[in-house]
Motif scaffolding. Sequence first.
Motif, PDB file in Angstrom:
ATOM      1  N   LYS A  92      27.787 -18.333   3.764  1.00 49.25           N
ATOM      2  CA  LYS A  92      26.589 -18.006   4.535  1.00 49.25           C
ATOM      3  C   LYS A  92      25.288 -18.421   3.838  1.00 49.25           C
ATOM      4  O   LYS A  92      24.215 -18.301   4.415  1.00 49.25           O
ATOM      5  CB  LYS A  92      26.552 -16.508   4.851  1.00 49.25           C
ATOM      6  CG  LYS A  92      27.707 -16.066   5.745  1.00 49.25           C
ATOM      7  CD  LYS A  92      27.449 -14.750   6.451  1.00 49.25           C
ATOM      8  CE  LYS A  92      27.420 -13.581   5.500  1.00 49.25           C
ATOM      9  NZ  LYS A  92      27.348 -12.290   6.231  1.00 49.25           N
ATOM     10  N   HIS A 139      22.938 -20.843  14.039  1.00 48.38           N
ATOM     11  CA  HIS A 139      23.321 -19.711  13.198  1.00 48.38           C
ATOM     12  C   HIS A 139      22.461 -19.559  11.939  1.00 48.38           C
ATOM     13  O   HIS A 139      22.739 -18.707  11.090  1.00 48.38           O
ATOM     14  CB  HIS A 139      24.800 -19.780  12.795  1.00 48.38           C
ATOM     15  CG  HIS A 139      25.733 -19.862  13.961  1.00 48.38           C
ATOM     16  ND1 HIS A 139      26.034 -18.784  14.761  1.00 48.38           N
ATOM     17  CD2 HIS A 139      26.414 -20.910  14.494  1.00 48.38           C
ATOM     18  CE1 HIS A 139      26.862 -19.153  15.714  1.00 48.38           C
ATOM     19  NE2 HIS A 139      27.104 -20.451  15.579  1.00 48.38           N
ATOM     20  N   TYR A 155      22.452 -18.262   6.519  1.00 46.61           N
ATOM     21  CA  TYR A 155      23.074 -18.238   7.836  1.00 46.61           C
ATOM     22  C   TYR A 155      23.570 -16.838   8.176  1.00 46.61           C
ATOM     23  O   TYR A 155      23.961 -16.067   7.288  1.00 46.61           O
ATOM     24  CB  TYR A 155      24.245 -19.220   7.885  1.00 46.61           C
ATOM     25  CG  TYR A 155      23.826 -20.668   7.825  1.00 46.61           C
ATOM     26  CD1 TYR A 155      23.563 -21.375   8.994  1.00 46.61           C
ATOM     27  CD2 TYR A 155      23.692 -21.334   6.607  1.00 46.61           C
ATOM     28  CE1 TYR A 155      23.171 -22.714   8.951  1.00 46.61           C
ATOM     29  CE2 TYR A 155      23.309 -22.667   6.551  1.00 46.61           C
ATOM     30  CZ  TYR A 155      23.046 -23.342   7.729  1.00 46.61           C
ATOM     31  OH  TYR A 155      22.651 -24.663   7.676  1.00 46.61           O
ATOM     32  N   SER A 157      26.255 -16.262   9.807  1.00 43.65           N
ATOM     33  CA  SER A 157      27.703 -16.323   9.668  1.00 43.65           C
ATOM     34  C   SER A 157      28.050 -17.671   9.054  1.00 43.65           C
ATOM     35  O   SER A 157      27.223 -18.591   9.050  1.00 43.65           O
ATOM     36  CB  SER A 157      28.383 -16.157  11.033  1.00 43.65           C
ATOM     37  OG  SER A 157      27.934 -17.148  11.926  1.00 43.65           O
ATOM     38  N   PRO A 158      29.245 -17.820   8.520  1.00 43.40           N
ATOM     39  CA  PRO A 158      29.623 -19.137   7.985  1.00 43.40           C
ATOM     40  C   PRO A 158      29.579 -20.181   9.090  1.00 43.40           C
ATOM     41  O   PRO A 158      29.906 -19.902  10.239  1.00 43.40           O
ATOM     42  CB  PRO A 158      31.062 -18.914   7.503  1.00 43.40           C
ATOM     43  CG  PRO A 158      31.202 -17.443   7.330  1.00 43.40           C
ATOM     44  CD  PRO A 158      30.313 -16.815   8.367  1.00 43.40           C
ATOM     45  N   VAL A 159      29.172 -21.397   8.733  1.00 41.41           N
ATOM     46  CA  VAL A 159      29.061 -22.486   9.697  1.00 41.41           C
ATOM     47  C   VAL A 159      29.948 -23.639   9.245  1.00 41.41           C
ATOM     48  O   VAL A 159      29.923 -24.034   8.067  1.00 41.41           O
ATOM     49  CB  VAL A 159      27.593 -22.945   9.840  1.00 41.41           C
ATOM     50  CG1 VAL A 159      27.487 -24.150  10.755  1.00 41.41           C
ATOM     51  CG2 VAL A 159      26.731 -21.803  10.377  1.00 41.41           C
ATOM     52  N   ILE A 481      31.869 -21.632  13.813  1.00 39.10           N
ATOM     53  CA  ILE A 481      31.952 -20.798  12.603  1.00 39.10           C
ATOM     54  C   ILE A 481      33.364 -20.773  12.010  1.00 39.10           C
ATOM     55  O   ILE A 481      33.614 -20.036  11.060  1.00 39.10           O
ATOM     56  CB  ILE A 481      31.478 -19.360  12.888  1.00 39.10           C
ATOM     57  CG1 ILE A 481      32.331 -18.701  13.967  1.00 39.10           C
ATOM     58  CG2 ILE A 481      30.003 -19.363  13.299  1.00 39.10           C
ATOM     59  CD1 ILE A 481      31.987 -17.237  14.198  1.00 39.10           C
ATOM     60  N   GLU A 482      34.254 -21.596  12.571  1.00 35.92           N
ATOM     61  CA  GLU A 482      35.616 -21.651  12.035  1.00 35.92           C
ATOM     62  C   GLU A 482      35.666 -22.631  10.863  1.00 35.92           C
ATOM     63  O   GLU A 482      35.472 -23.830  11.029  1.00 35.92           O
ATOM     64  CB  GLU A 482      36.591 -22.098  13.129  1.00 35.92           C
ATOM     65  CG  GLU A 482      38.036 -22.208  12.655  1.00 35.92           C
ATOM     66  CD  GLU A 482      38.541 -20.950  11.982  1.00 35.92           C
ATOM     67  OE1 GLU A 482      38.744 -20.988  10.727  1.00 35.92           O
ATOM     68  OE2 GLU A 482      38.697 -19.927  12.683  1.00 35.92           O
ATOM     69  N   ARG A 488      39.811 -25.156  13.571  1.00 38.25           N
ATOM     70  CA  ARG A 488      38.654 -25.640  14.334  1.00 38.25           C
ATOM     71  C   ARG A 488      39.078 -26.762  15.283  1.00 38.25           C
ATOM     72  O   ARG A 488      38.660 -26.810  16.439  1.00 38.25           O
ATOM     73  CB  ARG A 488      37.556 -26.118  13.389  1.00 38.25           C
ATOM     74  CG  ARG A 488      36.290 -26.548  14.137  1.00 38.25           C
ATOM     75  CD  ARG A 488      35.164 -26.968  13.208  1.00 38.25           C
ATOM     76  NE  ARG A 488      33.979 -27.264  13.983  1.00 38.25           N
ATOM     77  CZ  ARG A 488      33.266 -28.396  13.908  1.00 38.25           C
ATOM     78  NH1 ARG A 488      33.635 -29.357  13.059  1.00 38.25           N
ATOM     79  NH2 ARG A 488      32.196 -28.578  14.656  1.00 38.25           N
TER      80      ARG A 488
END
Length: 549
Positions: A92, A139, A155, A157-159, A481-482, A488
């Motif tokens: 993040k 994000h 962020y 969330s993780p991107v 975000i996967e 993904r």
Amino acid sequence: MKIWTRRAAAVMIAAVLALTASACAPGGSGAGENFLRVGTTSLVDSLNPFVSDSDYSSVLYQYVYPHLTEYDENLEIVPSFAESWESSEDGKTWTFTTVADQQWSDGKPLTARDVAFTANMIVEHQAGPTGILAGWVAHLQTAEAIDDTTVVFHYESPVANVLTQVQALHILPEHIWAPLAQGDGSEITTFDNAAPIVSGGPFIMEKYEKDQLMMFSGNENWYGTKPKIDGFGFQFFANDDAMVSALKSGQVDMIGQMTPPTAVQTLKDAGMTVETGPSVTIKNVIINTNPDKPEHRELLVPEVRQALEYAIDRSEIVDQTYLGHAAPGGALLSPATGFANESISGLPFDIAAANSILDGLGYARGADGIRVADGVPMKYELVFPTEESGSGDRAFQTMQRGWEEIGVLVEQRKMDPDAAWDAITAPDNQYLEYDIAMWNWTPPVEPDFILSTLTCGSWGNNSDSGYCNPRYDELYAAQAIELDEAKRRAIIDEMQQIIFDDRPYIVYVNPQVIEAHSPQWTGFVLSPLVGSINNLSTQTLTSVERVAS
């Protein structure tokens, strides 16, 4: 989508002469023989990155603005203005270290603070004037400049695609854009950004005559590899024939990815170097799937759209229109992106299957042979932007014949791209008036952007289909975000399957990149995104050079 406006050929020829004269004039933006003249039929629709939507506008920004990363010749992300980066364990927080002691072309400092300013401006105004570029900061909560060479992106969330996002994020000079971003930011989209544009890239755009020419000189303050040329210019042509003739006669040195397949042999015979390769471009039929459209509501029936696809002879289009320089399309993402759903292939040309579907729906033919749906003949106007002329005309004629065989009459309605976009989104971005269109997408290699164009939230920005599917939107948010690549890809495959089954788009071909240049020049680096001169990398125009005599 490529946006450009048709002009009289005579105007274009005059502009070619002006470009040639300027390139050779003492003290001009060009420098005689060390000035590369590029011909294209793809126009620049705006110099403002928050307004423009054309391929060559994006190319312009690639060469005048810094970017944290870029692609290399193998389509791998490499450092650019960011010398290095690292991510926190939770994904993040991303920290970028930028090149030190740099300046914009006007002498003002170019620092990590410009990066933070640009990202924060887009985030702040993403529901309004910066919305067209909001995907590149998806994000992102905030960007923080720790010092002149360190910027931290925080962020929510993780991107999954941070490094490809920042490749497309044009770093803008804060001292130019900050006054425009005050209040509601409405001045952001009204700013002309006129030449000469304050540059942090390898070139400065010195001169622009709309729909005619654009000229660049080298930027002495550029932090990267110094170009081998002194400058370059774009010459905009009204049609393919004029562009090809200009290359053969020596009025331009290179023509880009709009080179028509029908010109390949002629150019080779004239001694030109012709290069071809896979492209991320998709050529597509667009069907208005807005459930609120008041007329021709039979097009909302999935089986009708399926019948229309069965009546498209992709093989004829590939063989006769593209002369083999294309492959039949099907999936939303081109194979050249590396993300195409390989299990998807377009429906076969099958007039009997199409007729069976429409017969089953009860759409009987009238006395003129045209079917009638809900009391209204199945006659449609197809919105056709003039930039699709040439190969697009021939592809349409193939489709038109197939559709006539199944009792559907489609007439081509040509208009310039701005008018075509207005017709598609009318009225007021509600997608209520048009039925069918033809156009194309030449998206980034990273699939997030083109996936976003079919979300409900893209209405009024990049949507051209009026499509809205909550399940698709859920998957779009999930893929972003996967972090597991295989997972993904599985999500993106499912999204492509939804689009294929729902058919807001019928992707009929994946054309090749075709470009040509004089053998007196070398160093071009072909790319699947609009050819050698593209918005992925600065490589071509920093490595191209005249062949030593």
